[in-house]
Motif scaffolding. Structure first.
Motif, PDB file in Angstrom:
ATOM      1  N   SER A 114      41.214  54.179  26.143  1.00 16.44           N
ATOM      2  CA  SER A 114      40.463  53.642  27.292  1.00 16.44           C
ATOM      3  C   SER A 114      40.759  54.508  28.510  1.00 16.44           C
ATOM      4  CB  SER A 114      40.863  52.189  27.588  1.00 16.44           C
ATOM      5  OG  SER A 114      42.166  52.154  28.137  1.00 16.44           O
ATOM      6  N   GLY A 115      39.937  54.312  29.539  1.00 13.43           N
ATOM      7  CA  GLY A 115      40.214  54.989  30.806  1.00 13.43           C
ATOM      8  C   GLY A 115      41.532  54.502  31.384  1.00 13.43           C
ATOM      9  N   TYR A 116      41.779  53.204  31.218  1.00 17.79           N
ATOM     10  CA  TYR A 116      43.026  52.626  31.733  1.00 17.79           C
ATOM     11  C   TYR A 116      44.232  53.358  31.151  1.00 17.79           C
ATOM     12  CZ  TYR A 116      46.411  49.101  33.160  1.00 17.79           C
ATOM     13  OH  TYR A 116      47.474  48.469  33.740  1.00 17.79           O
ATOM     14  N   ASN A 119      44.798  56.969  32.406  1.00 18.86           N
ATOM     15  CA  ASN A 119      45.470  57.056  33.708  1.00 18.86           C
ATOM     16  C   ASN A 119      46.949  56.706  33.597  1.00 18.86           C
ATOM     17  OD1 ASN A 119      43.452  57.875  35.464  1.00 18.86           O
ATOM     18  ND2 ASN A 119      42.730  55.797  35.844  1.00 18.86           N
ATOM     19  N   HIS A 142      42.974  52.673  41.481  1.00 19.50           N
ATOM     20  CA  HIS A 142      42.827  51.645  40.454  1.00 19.50           C
ATOM     21  C   HIS A 142      44.187  51.224  39.876  1.00 19.50           C
ATOM     22  CE1 HIS A 142      41.629  50.150  36.373  1.00 19.50           C
ATOM     23  NE2 HIS A 142      40.747  49.532  37.124  1.00 19.50           N
ATOM     24  N   SER A 144      45.248  51.009  36.991  1.00 18.95           N
ATOM     25  CA  SER A 144      45.768  51.857  35.910  1.00 18.95           C
ATOM     26  C   SER A 144      46.534  53.062  36.465  1.00 18.95           C
ATOM     27  CB  SER A 144      44.632  52.326  35.006  1.00 18.95           C
ATOM     28  OG  SER A 144      43.593  52.923  35.758  1.00 18.95           O
ATOM     29  N   SER A 189      35.388  52.120  43.001  1.00 19.01           N
ATOM     30  CA  SER A 189      34.463  51.234  42.293  1.00 19.01           C
ATOM     31  C   SER A 189      34.088  49.991  43.063  1.00 19.01           C
ATOM     32  CB  SER A 189      35.087  50.828  40.966  1.00 19.01           C
ATOM     33  OG  SER A 189      36.247  50.058  41.202  1.00 19.01           O
ATOM     34  N   ASP A 214      40.385  60.651  39.398  1.00 20.37           N
ATOM     35  CA  ASP A 214      39.750  59.649  38.533  1.00 20.37           C
ATOM     36  C   ASP A 214      38.250  59.666  38.849  1.00 20.37           C
ATOM     37  OD1 ASP A 214      38.476  57.091  38.028  1.00 20.37           O
ATOM     38  OD2 ASP A 214      40.431  56.215  37.635  1.00 20.37           O
ATOM     39  N   VAL A 216      36.058  58.004  36.921  1.00 23.68           N
ATOM     40  CA  VAL A 216      35.564  56.967  36.014  1.00 23.68           C
ATOM     41  C   VAL A 216      34.183  56.427  36.417  1.00 23.68           C
ATOM     42  CG1 VAL A 216      36.026  54.524  35.468  1.00 23.68           C
ATOM     43  CG2 VAL A 216      37.741  56.267  34.975  1.00 23.68           C
ATOM     44  N   HIS A 217      33.982  56.229  37.725  1.00 25.84           N
ATOM     45  CA  HIS A 217      32.696  55.666  38.176  1.00 25.84           C
ATOM     46  C   HIS A 217      31.707  56.754  38.579  1.00 25.84           C
ATOM     47  CE1 HIS A 217      33.881  51.463  37.923  1.00 25.84           C
ATOM     48  NE2 HIS A 217      35.092  51.935  38.193  1.00 25.84           N
ATOM     49  N   THR A 245      36.013  58.001  31.900  1.00 24.41           N
ATOM     50  CA  THR A 245      35.880  56.975  30.864  1.00 24.41           C
ATOM     51  C   THR A 245      34.612  57.227  30.064  1.00 24.41           C
ATOM     52  OG1 THR A 245      35.798  54.598  30.424  1.00 24.41           O
ATOM     53  CG2 THR A 245      34.540  55.357  32.299  1.00 24.41           C
ATOM     54  N   LYS A 248      31.691  53.436  30.676  1.00 27.60           N
ATOM     55  CA  LYS A 248      30.818  52.971  31.759  1.00 27.60           C
ATOM     56  C   LYS A 248      29.472  53.697  31.636  1.00 27.60           C
ATOM     57  CE  LYS A 248      34.892  51.626  34.392  1.00 27.60           C
ATOM     58  NZ  LYS A 248      35.029  50.219  34.071  1.00 27.60           N
ATOM     59  N   GLY A 254      36.494  54.256  25.546  1.00 22.29           N
ATOM     60  CA  GLY A 254      37.456  55.354  25.441  1.00 22.29           C
ATOM     61  C   GLY A 254      37.658  56.002  26.799  1.00 22.29           C
TER      62      GLY A 254
HETATM   63  N1  PMP Z   1      39.733  53.846  36.720  1.00 21.52           N
HETATM   64  C1  PMP Z   1      38.928  53.099  37.479  1.00 21.52           C
HETATM   65  C2  PMP Z   1      38.690  53.528  38.887  1.00 21.52           C
HETATM   66  C3  PMP Z   1      38.316  51.939  36.966  1.00 21.52           C
HETATM   67  O1  PMP Z   1      37.518  51.193  37.731  1.00 21.52           O
HETATM   68  C4  PMP Z   1      38.559  51.578  35.623  1.00 21.52           C
HETATM   69  C5  PMP Z   1      37.937  50.368  34.957  1.00 21.52           C
HETATM   70  N2  PMP Z   1      37.491  49.367  35.727  1.00 21.52           N
HETATM   71  C6  PMP Z   1      39.405  52.388  34.869  1.00 21.52           C
HETATM   72  C7  PMP Z   1      39.970  53.510  35.426  1.00 21.52           C
HETATM   73  C8  PMP Z   1      39.698  52.058  33.436  1.00 21.52           C
HETATM   74  O2  PMP Z   1      38.664  52.525  32.627  1.00 21.52           O
HETATM   75  P1  PMP Z   1      38.359  51.803  31.234  1.00 21.52           P
HETATM   76  O3  PMP Z   1      37.483  50.632  31.536  1.00 21.52           O
HETATM   77  O4  PMP Z   1      37.722  52.848  30.402  1.00 21.52           O
HETATM   78  O5  PMP Z   1      39.676  51.359  30.688  1.00 21.52           O
END
Ligand code: PMP
Length: 404
Positions: A114-116, A119, A142, A144, A189, A214, A216-217, A245, A248, A254
């Motif tokens: 995951s993105g989480y 990070n 975030h 994470s 985000s 990051d 991600v968004h 990520t 999204k 992932g």
């Molecule tokens: N970074 C940011 C800025 C996020 O908003 C999020 C998820 N909300 C993540 C990382 C984590 O990504 P993922 O949903 O793929 O775990």
């Protein structure tokens, strides 16, 4: 110890603050997005329009993604069957990492589940690899990244959100030759604002720091090939590590980092969150790769997405609703109170068939609670008009906000 009482009181505290989380049960059918059915708590089903999905472009519904996932399942089965090291690497993973490295113009990329995790695992691991590392983390990073910084167990400084003068003050105070990492985001985000990437890269050069962005968004959504804000601003090659990520805009699941091969090799070799876990299901990797490759060429879809977001913002502003003016696709409407935020969200869902989850603490600071709308290219003008009318009605009923 009365464990039950402890857990009950923990939940009661959250309830008392009006931020007890209730998940809307959505019955979705492929091809209908952003429409869905909501299974109410008493078991009825109601048609709704989804306004808070992070499948920003609807790629999770697109045939190019779902067909490649089906094909991969037929070819190799469901799960990866192991960690990356122990039988869990397939050609789908390898190809996806190549595609992601190419997306950001980096030598290599590394997948996480995951993105989480990407990070948390990467930032914490940098603290282990680099003795005496000092991390500079944007105040609105975030959760994470915050967990990653904690796990790095090194000196850390939080710089005021997007305030590069404050960042410089902190950098200046550190020993010149200490290893440093500046961690921040491109698109934030919840506020929908953008990090000062160029200014941060300039400071990183001046003070000998690495940068961790990051995106991600932003990946899939900005830049000519979907490489994010760093691609749009021509800055990808100045960043040390870009994180993204696949869950999204790419519509699958992932996370990943992209960087110089030596950095990826080190993280791959040291990060427990990468090493000791079953790798992404091959079908997820196949679907994500199809999505990343597709979005490298469909720039028109990105433009349509931006147009939809701008249209929604204009309609909300014209209606006198307190929409935050953002330079991105994220459309937050201010509420400022958790109980009211939940009440507005409930009324929209129950009375108007509009689904938007309330955004409360700890996702955003207390007092800045909001409704966060994420229009996609599939949201029509008629859906937007319906949303604006409904929002105006519930705002007028439940809050003191004056609506035009
Ligand atoms: N970074 C940011 C800025 C996020 O908003 C999020 C998820 N909300 C993540 C990382 C984590 O990504 P993922 O949903 O793929 O775990």
């Amino acid at each position: 110890m009365d464990y039950t009482a402890a857990f009950t009181s923990a939940v009661a505290r959250v309830r008392a603050e009006g931020r007890y989380r209730v998940f809307a049960n959505l019955l979705r059918r492929k091809g209908e997005f952003p429409r869905a059915r909501w299974r109410t708590p008493d078991g009825d089903t109601r048609d709704v329009t989804v306004w808070c999905s992070n499948d920003y472009l609807g790629m999770g519904q697109s045939a190019c993604v779902t067909e490649s996932m089906k094909k991969a399942i037929d070819e190799v089965g469901a799960g990866a069957g192991g960690t990356r090291n122990i039988s869990g690497t397939t050609n789908y993973h390898v190809e996806l990492e190549r595609s992601l490295a190419d997306l950001h113009g980096k030598e290599a990329a590394l997948l996480f589940t995951s993105g989480y995790i990407s990070n948390e695992a990467t930032i914490a691991t940098l603290g282990k690899i680099l003795p005496n590392l000092i991390i500079y983390s944007d105040a609105l990073n975030h959760a994470s990244m915050i967990e990653g910084v904690r796990g790095a167990k090194c000196e850390k400084h939080v710089w005021r959100h997007n305030d590069v003068a404050h960042l410089e003050e902190l950098l200046k105070a550190a020993p010149k030759d200490a290893p440093k990492l500046i961690a921040f985001e491109s698109v934030y985000s919840m506020d929908g604002d953008i990090g000062p990437i160029k200014a941060v890269c300039d400071l990183a050069d001046k003070y000998g720091a690495m940068t961790y962005l990051d995106e991600v968004h932003a990946v899939g959504l900005y830049g000519l090939r979907g490489g994010g804000i760093s691609e749009r601003e021509g800055l990808a090659d100045r960043l040390t590590i870009i994180e993204g990520t696949l869950g999204k805009a790419y519509g699958v699941m992932g996370g990943y980092i992209a960087a110089d091969a030596v950095i990826v090799d080190a993280i791959r070799s040291w990060a427990p969150g990468f090493i000791f876990t079953t790798s992404l299901a091959p079908a997820l990797a196949a679907g994500a790769r199809a999505s990343v490759e597709y979005l490298k060429s469909d720039h028109a879809l990105r433009e349509k997405h931006q147009e939809r977001a701008a249209t929604l913002k204009a309609k909300l502003a014209d209606a006198g609703l307190p929409v935050m003016d953002t330079p991105t696709h994220i459309v937050p409407v201010k509420v400022g109170d958790p109980v009211l935020c939940k009440r507005l969200s409930d009324a929209l869902l129950e009375e108007h068939g509009i689904y938007v989850q309330p955004i409360n603490y700890p996702t955003v600071p207390r007092g800045t609670e909001r409704l966060r709308f994420t229009p996609s290219p599939l949201h029509t003008d008629a859906m937007m008009d319906e949303l604006v009318d409904a929002l105006r009605a519930v705002y007028q009923r439940y809050s003191n906000v004056r609506v035009a």
